[in-house]
Design a protein around this motif. Structure first.
Motif, PDB file in Angstrom:
ATOM      1  N   TYR A 216      -1.723 117.829  52.090  1.00 58.00           N
ATOM      2  CA  TYR A 216      -1.288 117.126  51.174  1.00 58.00           C
ATOM      3  C   TYR A 216      -1.788 115.650  50.991  1.00 58.00           C
ATOM      4  O   TYR A 216      -2.216 115.134  50.250  1.00 58.00           O
ATOM      5  N   GLN A 220      -4.523 114.016  48.157  1.00 58.66           N
ATOM      6  CA  GLN A 220      -4.342 112.759  47.819  1.00 58.66           C
ATOM      7  C   GLN A 220      -5.617 111.797  47.990  1.00 58.66           C
ATOM      8  O   GLN A 220      -6.143 111.105  46.845  1.00 58.66           O
ATOM      9  N   SER A 244      -6.195 115.181  39.464  1.00 56.87           N
ATOM     10  CA  SER A 244      -5.044 114.156  39.304  1.00 56.87           C
ATOM     11  C   SER A 244      -3.677 115.133  38.765  1.00 56.87           C
ATOM     12  O   SER A 244      -2.739 115.046  39.182  1.00 56.87           O
ATOM     13  N   LEU A 247      -2.734 117.472  41.665  1.00 56.52           N
ATOM     14  CA  LEU A 247      -1.924 116.616  42.705  1.00 56.52           C
ATOM     15  C   LEU A 247      -0.395 116.366  42.102  1.00 56.52           C
ATOM     16  O   LEU A 247       0.336 116.819  43.107  1.00 56.52           O
ATOM     17  N   LYS A 253       2.220 112.323  44.476  1.00 59.22           N
ATOM     18  CA  LYS A 253       1.501 111.272  44.961  1.00 59.22           C
ATOM     19  C   LYS A 253       2.158 110.278  46.307  1.00 59.22           C
ATOM     20  O   LYS A 253       3.321 110.677  46.488  1.00 59.22           O
ATOM     21  N   LEU A 308      -4.631 105.934  42.405  1.00 58.94           N
ATOM     22  CA  LEU A 308      -3.800 106.979  43.055  1.00 58.94           C
ATOM     23  C   LEU A 308      -2.092 106.927  42.855  1.00 58.94           C
ATOM     24  O   LEU A 308      -1.243 107.597  42.594  1.00 58.94           O
TER      25      LEU A 308
END
Length: 311
Positions: A216, A220, A244, A247, A253, A308
């Motif tokens: 994970y 990120q 993105s 994710l 996030k 992010l």
């Protein structure tokens, strides 16, 4: 040849050999458990004809590999990886290690396994979160290799399962890079894509009691470092948008904000790949075109973290 087994408690695999069971996961990689493995080897009179078989995920092979590589100045160890992450990444390359004072893999050695046993049937009972964690490394490898590999990784994510062919293809890419640079001096640095920021997020989670799975954190980190790649090398923003989306849909996030920028950058400054105090990155010019040993200013890193954190 004597065989001893170090096994993750969560793995339901039975052996007739003497076995030490330890709860796997990043938190197992510490001095206390390293002492437990050394004591286990000593108790069973391990000698230089002994093989320590490590059964479990990457944390078990990291811990067991370090114990084996330092006991009697080095005995052999084998690995039987039971997670996607360990099959495609942790079991390859001969990096062993434990975390120390909050820093990931700060203490370790280079010693390649004597033997590896890959059986993808072991993945059928894997928790979905562990599947996702391992797939982050498959996606990263696809980005480094070529568009076909990358698209196969995205398809596997969508299907919720990984084929044996994709496991073997991902392993083969890393094995080739490791063969060219076994001690991580140059070309192997490309495997660091996503990991400078990813490791900082992972270490911050350990320090601040907000643990996160390795994969994970890598996903990120990939998004943030691809954003840096866009800034520094002109990477097509469509690739960043695609990652993105992945994710947000599968991983989520980080739970950090702008007040954490400097704390995270301070952790990055402790990365073992840095040279002369400069934070070392791998950027991507295009899929299959990594650029190693790159740097970025604090302001640029903050901008990538901002992207992010505000997705």
């Amino acid at each position: 040849m004597k065989t001893l087994v170090l096994q993750d408690k969560k793995v339901s695999w039975k052996s007739s050999f003497p076995t030490l069971k330890i709860k796997g996961g990043e938190s197992c990689k510490n001095l206390r458990n390293l002492h437990r493995v050394w004591d286990f080897l000593l108790k069973h009179n391990a000698d230089r004809n002994t093989v320590l078989l490590c059964v479990g995920g990457g944390s078990i092979s990291d811990l067991g590999g370090l114990a084996a590589s330092t006991y009697l100045r080095g005995i052999r160890f084998s690995v039987m990886p039971t997670t996607v992450l360990s099959m495609v990444d942790a079991s390859i390359g001969g990096k062993t290690g434990i975390d120390y004072k909050g820093f990931k893999n700060l203490i370790g050695t280079f010693q390649r396994p004597y033997r590896q046993s890959i059986d993808t049937r072991l993945l059928k009972t894997l928790p979905y979160e562990e599947f996702l964690s391992g797939m982050a490394e498959v996606v990263k490898t696809g980005l480094l290799n070529n568009e076909i590999h990358f698209n196969e990784a995205l398809a596997a994510l969508e299907d919720g399962q990984i084929s044996e062919d994709l496991v073997l293809k991902t392993r083969a890419f890393k094995e080739h890079i490791v063969h060219l640079d076994p001690k991580d001096r140059n070309i192997r640095h490309q495997l660091n894509l996503g990991h400078t920021i990813g490791h900082a997020l992972e270490e911050a989670g350990m320090k601040w009691n907000m643990p996160i799975r390795h994969g994970y954190a890598v996903m990120q980190g990939l998004v943030a470092e691809l954003y840096l790649s866009m800034m520094k090398t002109g990477l097509d923003k469509r690739i960043i948008s695609q990652l993105s989306h992945i994710l947000i849909e599968y991983y989520g996030k980080p739970a950090y904000s702008c007040k954490d920028y400097q704390k995270l950058i301070a952790i990055m400054r402790q990365d073992k790949k840095n040279v002369e105090g400069k934070i070392n990155f791998t950027f991507l010019q295009n899929i299959g075109q990594p650029l190693i040993n790159q740097t970025a200013t604090d302001k640029e890193i903050e901008e990538a973290l901002e992207y992010l954190f505000t997705l």
